[in-house]
Scaffold this motif. Structure first.
Motif, short mmCIF file in Angstrom:
data_model
loop_
_atom_site.label_atom_id
_atom_site.label_comp_id
_atom_site.label_asym_id
_atom_site.label_seq_id
_atom_site.Cartn_x
_atom_site.Cartn_y
_atom_site.Cartn_z
N ALA A 50 0.81 -1.22 0.00
CA ALA A 50 0.00 0.00 0.00
C ALA A 50 0.84 1.27 0.00
O ALA A 50 0.30 2.37 -0.10
CB ALA A 50 -0.92 0.00 1.21
N GLY A 51 2.16 1.12 0.13
CA GLY A 51 3.04 2.29 0.18
C GLY A 51 4.19 2.01 1.11
O GLY A 51 4.02 1.31 2.12
N SER A 52 5.35 2.52 0.76
CA SER A 52 6.57 2.25 1.53
C SER A 52 7.25 3.55 1.85
O SER A 52 6.98 4.58 1.24
CB SER A 52 7.53 1.38 0.70
N TYR A 53 8.13 3.52 2.85
CA TYR A 53 8.92 4.72 3.16
C TYR A 53 10.29 4.33 3.67
O TYR A 53 10.51 3.22 4.15
CB TYR A 53 8.20 5.63 4.15
N GLY A 54 11.22 5.28 3.52
CA GLY A 54 12.56 5.11 4.06
C GLY A 54 12.77 6.10 5.19
O GLY A 54 11.82 6.76 5.63
N PRO A 55 14.03 6.21 5.69
CA PRO A 55 14.32 7.11 6.81
C PRO A 55 13.81 8.53 6.56
O PRO A 55 13.97 9.07 5.46
CB PRO A 55 15.84 7.08 6.91
N GLY A 56 13.16 9.11 7.57
CA GLY A 56 12.65 10.47 7.44
C GLY A 56 11.45 10.58 6.53
O GLY A 56 11.08 11.67 6.10
N GLY A 57 10.82 9.45 6.22
CA GLY A 57 9.64 9.47 5.36
C GLY A 57 9.96 9.55 3.88
O GLY A 57 9.07 9.84 3.07
N SER A 58 11.23 9.33 3.52
CA SER A 58 11.60 9.39 2.10
C SER A 58 10.83 8.34 1.31
O SER A 58 10.44 7.30 1.84
CB SER A 58 13.10 9.18 1.96
N THR A 59 10.62 8.63 0.03
CA THR A 59 9.79 7.75 -0.80
C THR A 59 10.57 6.53 -1.27
O THR A 59 11.71 6.64 -1.72
CB THR A 59 9.28 8.52 -2.03
N VAL A 60 9.92 5.39 -1.13
CA VAL A 60 10.48 4.11 -1.54
C VAL A 60 9.38 3.42 -2.33
O VAL A 60 8.20 3.57 -1.99
CB VAL A 60 10.86 3.28 -0.27
N PRO A 61 9.70 2.68 -3.39
CA PRO A 61 8.62 2.03 -4.17
C PRO A 61 7.80 1.06 -3.31
O PRO A 61 8.35 0.41 -2.42
CB PRO A 61 9.35 1.27 -5.26
#
Ligand code: ZN
Length: 417
Positions: A141-152
């Motif tokens: 449904a959605g992914s994120y990296g450190p600090g809320g950065s966008t990840v596929p």
């Protein structure tokens, strides 16, 4: 550098592990430490459990009450919110000014090798592995990296097929390539299948076998990496078991039929359903009717046991935000059609009740509270741990292995070497 990996087989009660049904888990049990007295938290539901794995604390400290919880929102109204959808953290921040109250493993290793979690359960359960986005969480449904950065987004579907795809990606991308200090993979099965099929049915057994084979792929990948000199701790477990639900109770209708409809409509009293358990919230003028509500609950056929006050806190959930009682639904010991003992009441709200005859969980029944846990490491002698362990012991065990402080956790590091 040392690394730790936790794989969660959602909904797998310890009793289902055997050389015939789950050859990989049986083999891992035989070569590592099997925590024979491993227990779920209350409520025995996935989102609060993921938070317990992430923080080493029960809901009384981490602050997520369950799969659903009530918030006191605008106009001092109790609003029951589902923790599953992606926007739940926003509602929680707005109502409480926070998500989880205590740091996660991800936060603790953010500067010590990092955290990656792959999850194929609800978005909420995935995001509560790391709700403040210190590491990387991947979900369809959605992914994120450190600090809320966008990840596929994780390119997998819900269900067993998705679990198969996720395991392949996890082995290649996380275990072989990324190599974070901590990685977690959270399968959606056998839980999803058990919610949609009777416990002990051929469908359940097939899902069990498939998940077992996927754990085998992870263990084989880790063995390969160990043979190349890597020091990896593998923990494999589950968050809760399942019990059959044979009857359903519409808890909203129950409030109305028992004379509490006006208080419910005013947002002063509410039930947050947790499958085979229910949490009762009451604020303001509803507080004075709580003894009456409890007396009527005790006389209701769907209610098994009720915990309030110190008893509720002993179960690991705080008297806060209007929460006044936890109810574990009644259990009939009669077996289901596949000979699995125990039939429970399931709770629902308003709409039609689905899933009768299938698995469910949430309360403190005998099977839903006994997940499994195996600690696998070349330095672990084959043994059975007969001391009580629970989900909150996973984080301190991992952090202690990595040499990172595990201060402030309710759980204790499990001794395995
Ligand atoms: Zn679960």
């Amino acid at each position: 550098m040392k690394r730790a990996v936790y794989v969660n087989c959602d909904g797998l009660c310890t009793d289902w592990i055997s050389p015939e049904r789950t050859p990989t888990l049986a083999a891992l049990s035989a070569r590592g430490l099997r925590c024979a007295e491993h227990r779920a938290i209350f409520p025995s539901v996935t989102r609060a459990s993921a938070s317990a794995v992430a923080t080493g604390c029960r809901p009384i400290k981490h602050g997520l009450h369950g799969n659903r919880m009530a918030f006191i929102e605008d106009g001092r109204r109790l609003v029951v919110r589902d923790a599953g959808p992606p926007d739940f953290r926003g509602h929680m921040r707005k109502a409480l000014g926070r998500t989880l109250r205590v740091p996660t493993m991800s936060q603790r290793v953010a500067k010590h090798g990092g955290f990656v979690g792959y999850s194929n359960v609800s978005p909420g359960a995935a995001y509560f592995l790391d709700p403040e986005e210190h590491g990387e969480v991947r979900h369809r449904a959605g992914s994120y990296g450190p600090g809320g950065s966008t990840v596929p987004p994780l390119p997998v579907k819900a269900g067993l097929e998705g679990d198969i795809a996720m395991a392949g990606l996890f082995c290649d991308e996380v275990l072989r390539s990324r190599k974070p200090a901590i990685s977690v993979m959270w399968f959606g099965d056998p839980d999803l299948t058990m919610h949609n099929a009777p416990i002990g049915s051929p469908t359940h057994m097939a899902a069990l076998k498939q998940i077992d084979a996927l754990v085998g792929d992870v263990a084989a990948t880790i063995d390969e990496l160990r043979a190349m000199g890597e020091d990896i701790l593998l923990m494999v477990g589950s968050d809760h078991g399942h019990e059959t639900i044979s009857k359903g109770i519409n808890v909203t209708a129950w409030l109305d039929e028992n004379g509490f409809g006006a208080l419910r409509e005013a947002g002063k009293i509410a039930f947050a359903t947790q499958g085979t358990a229910t949490l009762l919230y009451a604020i303001d003028e509803a507080e004075r009717v709580v003894p009456d509500v409890l007396a009527k609950l005790k006389a209701s056929p769907w209610v098994g046991e009720i915990a309030t006050g110190a008893e509720l806190e002993r179960l690991g959930i705080a008297i806060e935000g209007g929460l006044v009682a936890g109810i574990s639904h009644a259990r009939d010991p009669a077996p289901n059609e596949f000979g699995v003992a125990g039939q429970r009441w399931g709770a629902f709200n308003g709409s039609e009740f689905k899933g009768l005859g299938n698995g469910q969980h949430g309360g403190w029944g005998p099977d839903e509270t006994r997940p499994f846990l195996i600690v696998d490491h070349p330095g672990a002698k084959p043994a059975r741990c007969m001391e009580r362990t629970s989900l909150i012991d996973i984080a301190p065990t991992i952090l202690t292995f990595l040499g990172v402080p595990a201060d402030g956790m309710e759980g204790k590091a499990i001794a395995w070497s």
